[in-house]
Design an enzyme around this catalytic site. Structure first.
Site, short mmCIF file in Angstrom:
data_model
loop_
_atom_site.label_atom_id
_atom_site.label_comp_id
_atom_site.label_asym_id
_atom_site.label_seq_id
_atom_site.Cartn_x
_atom_site.Cartn_y
_atom_site.Cartn_z
N ASP A 1 6.29 -1.42 -0.28
CA ASP A 1 6.62 0.25 1.05
C ASP A 1 8.38 0.10 0.91
O ASP A 1 8.97 1.05 1.06
CB ASP A 1 5.86 0.25 1.73
CG ASP A 1 6.28 1.85 2.19
OD1 ASP A 1 6.69 2.63 1.52
OD2 ASP A 1 6.22 1.82 3.70
N HIS B 1 -1.54 -1.59 5.63
CA HIS B 1 0.16 -2.28 5.25
C HIS B 1 0.24 -1.80 6.74
O HIS B 1 0.36 -0.68 7.67
CB HIS B 1 0.33 -0.51 4.90
CG HIS B 1 2.31 -0.85 4.62
ND1 HIS B 1 2.45 -1.33 4.13
CD2 HIS B 1 2.77 0.08 5.46
CE1 HIS B 1 4.19 -1.14 4.42
NE2 HIS B 1 3.96 -0.01 4.63
N ASP C 1 3.21 -1.34 9.44
CA ASP C 1 5.08 -1.54 9.91
C ASP C 1 5.55 -2.00 11.08
O ASP C 1 4.81 -1.43 12.16
CB ASP C 1 4.95 0.38 9.44
CG ASP C 1 5.36 0.68 7.87
OD1 ASP C 1 5.92 0.28 7.27
OD2 ASP C 1 4.62 1.97 8.09
#
Length: 1017
Positions: free
Chosen positions: A147, A32, A34
């Site tokens: 998310d 993941h 960001d």
């Protein structure tokens, strides 16, 4: 013989049953990443993201059984362009072909679902999909929205329109997820739109309580769970490859406890789903930057579990998301149907309602939306310019680079830690820098299109032949300063509105491109004693721009006809009133009227008292003022508010003790200026609101929109400011808010044991309203806010937040939201019957979002010489019906063939990668704004002829319908069909309106978003 055959068959059956009873586990490696949050994109690329892609590609290439899913495209595109070697690129293509590397979602970012506008969600998805399809010929089929802080019902519609077969979400209310787990209801078929229903339904998987990360707790170790590469290190990766908190390697001594921990977790998860397939996400934030140590350990562990699968009752395999969803699809089970409800708001526990971010970093939210609106205007303007003047002086590659930069910046900020305002200050600065720089580039493009001569000679200019240069009669040419302004309407509707420009003179005359005086109003500026606000009426066709000359007479204006068109408005000041001295309210009222409304202001309080709907002859009590929530900043004293979370530490309190009011009576707008002072003796106000009431000029202005502009801040620390509107409506605290500007959601007030205020807050992206049986009070917004209806007849909008707390996690990452900015949002207020407002608010919301682009070409100066008069193309309007919106008109710049087979052949031969940009393929999107049943006429399907509609731009020669992001020919798109417990509700009308006729007729039904490639002659 027969007996031995029977025994063999029996043994085979038992073996198959055993295999069937085992839990089939799909281990999905992922990272993941960001695009922002704590670290900037550049910092993340350097610290881990580049290494992640390089090492994953290398490790997948070593062992054929390994797989990986890649999600956000921004990091991948940066790696592909700046880091990847030719060998890496060759391996990526092979891994994609083998199905061992899979792109999931495929958007530029994993966009937020609460505060993003639908247009921007589509943009970032199109940006990523266009790159993937052009570069590799792949088209993502699955989502991985693990998310975002809550799930919108609009997102599954967009993914279905893009061709996805299944959708995956994670963050939903903790108590709801717990209930869904117990009842095995985490998977369902989602019909996000009440109008589209099963036409755009999608199978949806909700991640269980462990979400997208592998369990981090190991009973035999205090390390990072199944993350053998440890934790990413900033700012520089360690030269020796030793990262903090690397887990114990899998050895003879540790393999069994690792296996037992993993199997226990798999079996726990299996209890919450209907099938014996378990999705086991292996990864978390910032992982796989050392894929070698990851896979080496997991290879051994998985082999051990599979060798002992009879003992564990579990099998494990590396998988992509397609592998998992395909296995579930093959079970052919019937799934429950979820209607058009969303999963907002989102809470992780009673005092952690993630509703604060709806209003965090209001300035960033505003700039992001303005950038999106500017992009929308620049795209359509360049498209028609290129079609009309293919050999014009605006260099097309330069122009496309400017548009691409703004597409990238607007896409980037849609990240779920971007436009949400939940990032660190340096990342917020990064987003702002990228947006502002790209906006400057887009404005350069607009100026070039407006100002550079076209292929027509100056003597052929249609608007301004040199001998008829516009100027007011008898005015001494050469002495009067003047300013030139171009105004562009980016919407495909004809509009009449007013614009406001700041000028340094007390008198002005506005002339249009025909030399006629334009109705105008000038008045002293509220902000500066040396500036004046000039309002003037503009009437523009769809996608049309006009040029205006503003002249500034320095003495008595000799030309009565021109000067009389400008009204000089004077400011009328009233006595400032202290709250402590309020006595008999409602006794002395000041009326402000236009054709739609009568507003009454109370001289005792200096507040709004009531609004009368003059059309329906209904009076509504309305009072508006500022309130504040005082937030707790000490975690030892109780729950806190931060950039994510809103926790009301008691009820809101009035944010003022004194109010002043000024009224500026005008002939275009009445302006009511209200100033709110924190203390009675304060000289400077803390808050202000300016309400502009259009009074029309010969009934040319729409009278139903009341523009309210706010100035809020800087706030005191740990204050959250709301603008509260209290009315006499009997709405039972029921609120309606939009989902991403696409559809409206009914929000019934809920009572909770704790935190009721915060858990009844919802995001407003474009619109929110309250209503009763007779009337509706509605707000439209040009940026996202948090809204709530906490009492009867009340609607409050959270405009600004400034917070600090001593939570270690927030301090470590600088996420406390100590935002000292001054914010200046705008809302439009509308009041009327439900039917009246329902018929206009969709178009009004877009007219607020895409207000005319106003470009002053120069500052007030001496007139241009005769031979230097600017010229421009003859602009014919492009006009759609009121219920249809031109959502996109752009030149994407893709170079792939629209034929999938031909595109793959070109990729395999290497030809496509070298081909030139296709400037002749135009991307067109048209959306139906209304739900079924919204309006007796506007909610009907609308049939248009694309050739006729686009005639103002050029002659359409070819139209092909595509999927939402353009990568599929709609006739080739076949999505998976999922059985449901409900029978489909298809109608004959629905079936009959699909497709395009040979003469370019297309019928668009309620809430459809239709995408086309079109070519012009």
């Amino acid at each position: 013989m027969f007996l031995s055959f029977f025994l063999c068959l029996l043994l085979m059956t038992v073996s198959e049953n055993d295999a069937a009873e085992k839990i089939q586990t799909f281990v999905i490696p992922h990272s993941h990443m960001d695009v922002g949050w704590v670290y900037t994109v550049r910092e993340s690329m350097h610290a881990y993201a580049s290494n992640m892609y390089s090492s994953v590609v290398e490790e997948l290439s070593r062992v054929k059984s390994r797989k990986f899913i890649a999600v956000e495209q921004e990091f991948f595109r940066l790696w592909w362009a700046n880091v990847a070697s030719d060998w890496h690129k060759k391996q990526v293509r092979q891994l994609l072909q083998d199905g061992r590397l899979e792109f999931i979602i495929g958007g530029q970012v994993m966009h937020d679902e609460a505060v993003t506008d639908v247009d921007d969600a589509i943009l970032q998805l199109t940006e990523g999909h266009g790159f993937l399809y052009e570069t590799f010929g792949v088209r993502p089929r699955f989502s991985w929205h693990v998310d975002p802080f809550g799930a919108s019902a609009t997102t599954p519609i967009l993914f279905a329109l893009a061709g996805f077969d299944a959708h995956l979400i994670s963050r939903i209310d903790y108590d709801l997820k717990d209930d869904m787990q117990k009842k095995k209801k985490l998977q369902f078929v989602w019909r996000g739109s009440p109008s589209l229903m099963e036409k755009q339904e999608i199978f949806t998987h909700t991640m269980d309580q462990f979400s997208y990360c592998t369990p981090s707790h190991l009973p035999f170790s205090n390390r990072s769970g199944f993350y053998w590469n440890g934790v990413a290190l900033f700012p520089d990766p360690p030269k020796d490859g030793i990262y903090p908190n690397m887990s114990l390697p899998v050895t003879k001594e540790t393999v069994e406890p690792y296996a037992q921990t993993m199997v226990d977790n798999i079996k726990q998860r299996a209890q919450w789903f209907k099938t014996n397939h378990v999705l086991w996400p292996w990864g978390c934030d910032k992982q796989f930057y050392n894929a070698s140590v990851q896979f080496i350990n997991m290879d051994v562990l998985m082999k051990y579990i599979n060798t002992h699968s009879d003992k564990y009752g579990v099998t494990v395999e590396y998988a992509t998301l397609k592998d998992y969803f395909q296995a579930v699809h093959w079970t052919n089970l019937s799934w429950d149907v979820r209607g058009s409800k969303d999963f907002l708001p989102y809470s992780t526990e009673p005092f952690q309602a993630w509703t604060g971010f709806y209003a965090s970093r209001n300035v960033l939210k505003g700039v992001a939306r303005r950038a999106s609106s500017l992009l929308y205007a620049a795209e359509s303007l360049f498209t028609r310019y290129h079609i009309t003047y293919p050999d014009g002086p605006v260099q097309r590659e330069w122009a496309l680079d400017k548009l691409k930069a703004l597409r990238w910046a607007v896409s980037e900020v849609q990240h779920h830690d971007g436009i949400t305002g939940t990032e660190s200050p340096k990342v917020a600065d990064m987003y702002m820098q990228h947006l502002i720089q790209a906006m400057m580039g887009a404005k350069e493009l607009l100026a070039a299109i407006f100002l550079l001569p076209q292929s027509l000679k100056s003597s052929d200019d249609i608007h301004h032949p040199p001998q008829t240069r516009p100027t007011s009669e008898n005015m001494d040419f050469g002495k009067v300063p003047e300013q030139h302004i171009i105004v562009y309407n980016p919407l495909a509707w004809n509009i009449s509105t007013y614009i406001n420009v700041s000028v340094p003179y007390a008198m002005a005359v506005v002339l249009d491109d025909d030399g006629k005086a334009v109705p105008a109003q000038i008045q002293q500026s509220m902000e500066s004693s040396s500036e004046y606000d000039l309002f003037f009426i503009v009437e523009l066709g769809g996608l049309q721009y006009r040029k205006y000359v503003v002249q500034f007479p320095q003495s008595h204006c000799e030309t009565a006809s021109a000067c009389e068109a400008t009204h000089v408005a004077r400011v009328v000041k009233f006595k400032r009133k202290n709250v402590s001295q309020w006595k008999r309210t409602g006794k002395t009222l000041i009326p402000v009227l236009n054709e739609c409304y009568k507003l009454m202001f109370d001289q005792e309080t200096n507040l709004l008292h009531s609004i009368t709907d003059r059309i329906e002859k209904r009076r509504i009590r309305v009072q508006q003022d500022f309130w504040e929530y005082e937030a707790n900043g000490d975690i030892r004293s109780g729950p806190i508010s931060d950039n994510y979370i809103f926790t009301a530490n008691g009820l809101a309190i009035p944010a003022y003790k004194s109010v002043a009011i000024e009224i500026v009576p005008g002939k275009i707008v009445y302006e009511i200026r209200q100033y709110f002072y924190r203390e009675e003796n304060d000289k400077n106000h803390t808050y202000s609101v300016v309400t502009r009431v259009p009074v029309g000029f010969q009934s040319r202005l729409p009278c139903h929109r009341l523009e309210q502009s706010y100035i809020v801040g800087p706030l005191d620390v740990n204050r959250e400011t709301v603008f509260r509107t209290r009315t006499s409506l009997q709405n039972n605290r029921t609120l309606f808010t939009d989902n991403n500007g696409y559809q409206m959601m009914k929000r019934t007030h809920k009572n909770f044991v704790n935190n009721t205020v915060a858990r009844n807050y919802y995001p407003m992206v474009r619109a929110a309203y309250i209503e009763d049986d007779s009337s509706r009070v509605m707000f439209l917004s040009e940026r996202a806010h948090g809204v709530a209806s906490l009492n009867q007849g009340q609607l409050e909008v959270m405009l600004h937040r400034r917070l600090w707390n001593n939570m270690e996690w927030n301090l470590d990452y600088n996420l406390t939201l100590n935002d000292s900015s001054v914010v200046q949002p705008v809302l439009w207020l509308m009041v009327g019957s439900t039917a009246a407002i329902s018929s206009i608010y969709q178009q009004e919301a877009l007219e607020l979002q895409h207000r005319p682009v106003v470009m002053p070409i120069d500052k007030p100066q001496k007139p241009w010489k005769m031979g230097e008069e600017f010229s421009g193309p003859s602009i014919q309007p492009v006009v759609l019906p009121q219920n249809l919106h031109l959502q996109t008109l752009s030149i994407p710049g893709w170079n792939y063939s629209p034929s999938h087979t031909e595109h793959l052949q070109n990729l395999n031969s290497g030809e496509e990668r070298k081909s030139e940009i296709d400037f002749d393929r135009i991307l067109l999107r048209i959306t139906h704004l209304y739900e079924e049943g919204d309006d007796p006429i506007l909610s009907k399907p609308s049939t248009i002829n694309l050739k006729e509609v686009m005639w103002g731009i050029g002659e359409v020669t070819e139209v092909q319908e595509r999927s939402l992001t353009g990568t599929w020919n709609i006739s080739d798109l076949q999505r998976w069909s999922w059985k449901t417990t409900e029978s489909p509700q298809k109608t004959e009308e629905t079936e009959s309106v699909c497709g395009i006729t040979k003469d370019f007729n297309v019928t668009i039904s309620p809430k459809e978003i239709r995408t086309f490639f079109i070519h012009f002659k």
